[in-house]
Write an enzyme that holds these catalytic residues in place. Structure first.
Site, PDB file in Angstrom:
ATOM      1  N   ASP A  53     -43.568  -4.510 -16.578  1.00 54.93           N
ATOM      2  CA  ASP A  53     -42.421  -3.648 -16.864  1.00 54.93           C
ATOM      3  C   ASP A  53     -41.230  -4.454 -17.367  1.00 54.93           C
ATOM      4  O   ASP A  53     -41.262  -5.686 -17.424  1.00 54.93           O
ATOM      5  CB  ASP A  53     -42.007  -2.892 -15.597  1.00 54.93           C
ATOM      6  N   TYR A 111     -49.986 -11.730  -8.159  1.00 55.58           N
ATOM      7  CA  TYR A 111     -48.564 -11.509  -8.428  1.00 55.58           C
ATOM      8  C   TYR A 111     -47.735 -12.251  -7.387  1.00 55.58           C
ATOM      9  O   TYR A 111     -48.136 -12.379  -6.229  1.00 55.58           O
ATOM     10  CB  TYR A 111     -48.212 -10.018  -8.350  1.00 55.58           C
TER      11      TYR A 111
END
Length: 249
Positions: A53, A111
């Site tokens: 994003d 992540y």
């Protein structure tokens, strides 16, 4: 036609995300523009393993693309690396099997999420770590994060309105450490896939647990109920990094 696989890193601060959008600067657009220039105007489409994003960074995003003419991989990597903008780095590039697909080939992602708990915050890291200036019980968060490990339906941790029907994912590792040099909290999650804003929602929930505004059992409650309203707020994207992608042979 030759397929190429590349590992790239980027500073997401000035990008509206990875995926191409109209009237917005994206990683995909910048790389495709550079490839078009390098191939004399050919329209090249790249495919990424993860669609990060706006504001989200990557150490190890994986992409693939096809070229009509075979190129020397290192020369192509160097050209792509030096001609893309300074906030994109092409770490490696190699020829790939014709059926390799960066997104759909089975893989595991890791992540990392950085939280600056300094009071005051470090202004030099404002784009690279989410600031959380409130009291936190780190041990409580370290206990709660363990409940995320395993195969679960993560409906309660994804963004409302997501079009993905199957929300079952497997998290193989979830840890929280504190960097001894910076004092930043480092949340690390590894798994076979993550839903839209899942990592940021998990971090937001863990921070609320650490702050005492949610009980330590809240992770289990969200997983069992599949209720997004029971989870914490979505943590800001600037602390999130796509760290590594490992493909099965």
């Amino acid at each position: 036609m030759t397929r190429y696989k590349a590992i790239i890193s980027y500073d997401g601060t000035l990008f509206s995300g990875f995926q191409r959008q109209s009237q917005a600067r994206t990683v995909q657009e910048e790389i495709e523009k550079t490839l078009q220039k390098l191939t004399g105007g050919q329209g090249i489409q790249i495919h990424g393993a993860g669609r990060t994003d706006a504001g989200v960074h990557a150490y190890g995003q994986v992409i693939h693309f096809d070229l009509e003419q075979k190129r020397d991989p290192e020369k192509l990597r160097f050209a792509l690396d030096t001609q893309t903008p300074d906030d994109i780095d092409v770490i490696s590039l190699e020829a790939a099997a014709d059926d390799f697909h960066a997104r759909y080939h089975k893989h595991f992602k890791t992540y990392e999420f950085l939280v600056d708990i300094g009071r005051p915050k470090n202004p030099m890291m404002r784009h690279y770590a989410t600031h959380y200036p409130y009291p936190l019980d780190i041990a409580k968060m370290q206990a709660a994060i363990k409940d995320l490990v395993g195969t679960h339906d993560f409906t309660g941790f994804t963004a409302a309105g997501t079009s993905v029907k199957n929300k079952v994912r497997t998290i193989t590792a979830a840890t929280l450490t504190q960097d001894p040099k910076t004092g930043f909290l480092v949340f690390t999650f590894s798994g076979n896939g993550f839903l839209y804003k899942q990592v940021r929602n998990m971090v937001g929930t863990l921070l609320k647990i650490g702050n005492g505004r949610l009980p330590i059992e809240q992770i289990r409650l969200v997983l069992e109920s599949k209720n997004r309203q029971l989870a914490g707020p979505t943590a800001a994207g600037n602390g999130l990094y796509l760290k590594e992608i490992i493909y099965e042979e």
